[in-house]
Design an enzyme around this catalytic site. Sequence first.
Site, short mmCIF file in Angstrom:
data_model
loop_
_atom_site.label_atom_id
_atom_site.label_comp_id
_atom_site.label_asym_id
_atom_site.label_seq_id
_atom_site.Cartn_x
_atom_site.Cartn_y
_atom_site.Cartn_z
N ASP A 1 -4.84 5.69 11.28
CA ASP A 1 -3.86 5.31 10.26
C ASP A 1 -2.63 6.19 10.45
O ASP A 1 -2.60 7.35 10.05
CB ASP A 1 -4.43 5.50 8.86
CG ASP A 1 -3.46 5.03 7.77
OD1 ASP A 1 -2.31 4.68 8.11
OD2 ASP A 1 -3.84 5.04 6.59
N HIS B 1 0.11 5.29 6.45
CA HIS B 1 0.03 5.91 5.13
C HIS B 1 0.08 7.42 5.26
O HIS B 1 0.00 7.98 6.36
CB HIS B 1 -1.25 5.45 4.43
CG HIS B 1 -1.35 3.97 4.30
ND1 HIS B 1 -2.07 3.19 5.20
CD2 HIS B 1 -0.80 3.11 3.40
CE1 HIS B 1 -1.95 1.91 4.85
NE2 HIS B 1 -1.20 1.84 3.77
N SER C 1 0.81 -1.22 0.00
CA SER C 1 0.00 0.00 0.00
C SER C 1 0.84 1.27 0.00
O SER C 1 0.35 2.34 -0.36
CB SER C 1 -0.94 0.01 1.21
OG SER C 1 -0.21 -0.13 2.42
#
Length: 420
Positions: free
Chosen positions: A394, A397, A155
């Site tokens: 998160d 990211h 990712s």
Amino acid sequence: MGLKEQHNCLNQRKIIGFLVLAFIPIALFRLCFNNPFSSIDDTSLQDSSSHVVITSFSSSSPQEEDTQESIDRVKDESSCDYTQGKWVRDAIGPLYNGSTCGTIKDGQNCFRHGRPDSGYLYWKWKPNQCDIPRFDANRFLDLMRDKHLAFIGDSMARNQLESLMCLLSTVSSPDLVYRNGDDNKFRRWRFESHNVTVSVYWSPFLVAGLEKSGNLDHNVLHLDRVDERWGKDLERIDTVVVSVGHWFLHPAVYYESGSVLGCHSCEASNCTEVGFYDVFRKAIRTTLKAVARSRREVILTTFSPSHFEGRPWDSLGACNMTEPYEGKVLEGLDLDMRQIEMEEFTAAKAAAGEVRLEALDVTAMSVLRPDGHPGPYMYPFPFKNGVPERVHNDCLHWCLPGPVDTWNEIMIEMLRRWRV
């Protein structure tokens, strides 16, 4: 004054006028063919140091670009170490936002999800020895004309890919020509204006393997061969960007040459615990051998740090910083993963021959940006009904726009040097 004196005065003026008219052509001739500025050496106008001066490019004519390059380029570009620097305030801000770009993954669209602060958008990376120009989308498309660029990995590879697509979309709208897999894991776009193809391949280990699922509580990796989901397309890809890391921390069983090599965090009694560092090294080595053998341009993006800072992923206040760190150094997992990648990169580059192989070393600059993650804003407006005791965060990211845009600003400079 008498008539005689007036006559003599007029004769003197005529003579002076004649002399002036006579000397003008001579002066012009000497100026054209004996330029007094020609004795200045062009090199004296350049910085006397050997540090690279990275300059931006516009979409001007090739002649203008060549002239600008000859002025701005210094003798040794490789001496500018972009990994050493600091984040400085930037009043200009990003080239796009959460409303103008349609390829941002929903969980990284921090602006549209209600993140209240915007200061994290107004920083730029400043290397100690040079400057990194703002991303020039026209220049990038020119550099990649008639080529296929592919991001391969987990990712974080997709995060960098989606940043690039947003940057390029500021000047040209791409056509989505292929999509497969859940969560947009395999996609391909074309920029018809420059015949440029950009793809993303989901491959969290780079090597062949199975991801854990409902019936499988661990990952399975085959360390001696690459993932065929991207390996079969290598001959159609001109420039490869690979990026992995975090999936190697999960429980897994490892195979090599068809036999069990060991496992990590596994319950199986007949499997030896071997950790994941050596396995990560083997996967990077297998991948670099495969792409270097098949392609001429390979970029390895190094490990991207997370900023959970020891907190549980669902704890309130995880990665809630609003400014970069100052003076934080790499340590622990971040240091070890980057070191393995750089060691394997160095060995692969020495054996690469004519293959163009570079490391996009972003680990140290990225560890300074705890403010650049979505945090609780991975979901829309997480506090609209008050402040809960637990909230999903998160801290891995990057928000788009955000610090990851800098990775692509550096990447375009790598491509530029390859094209010179």
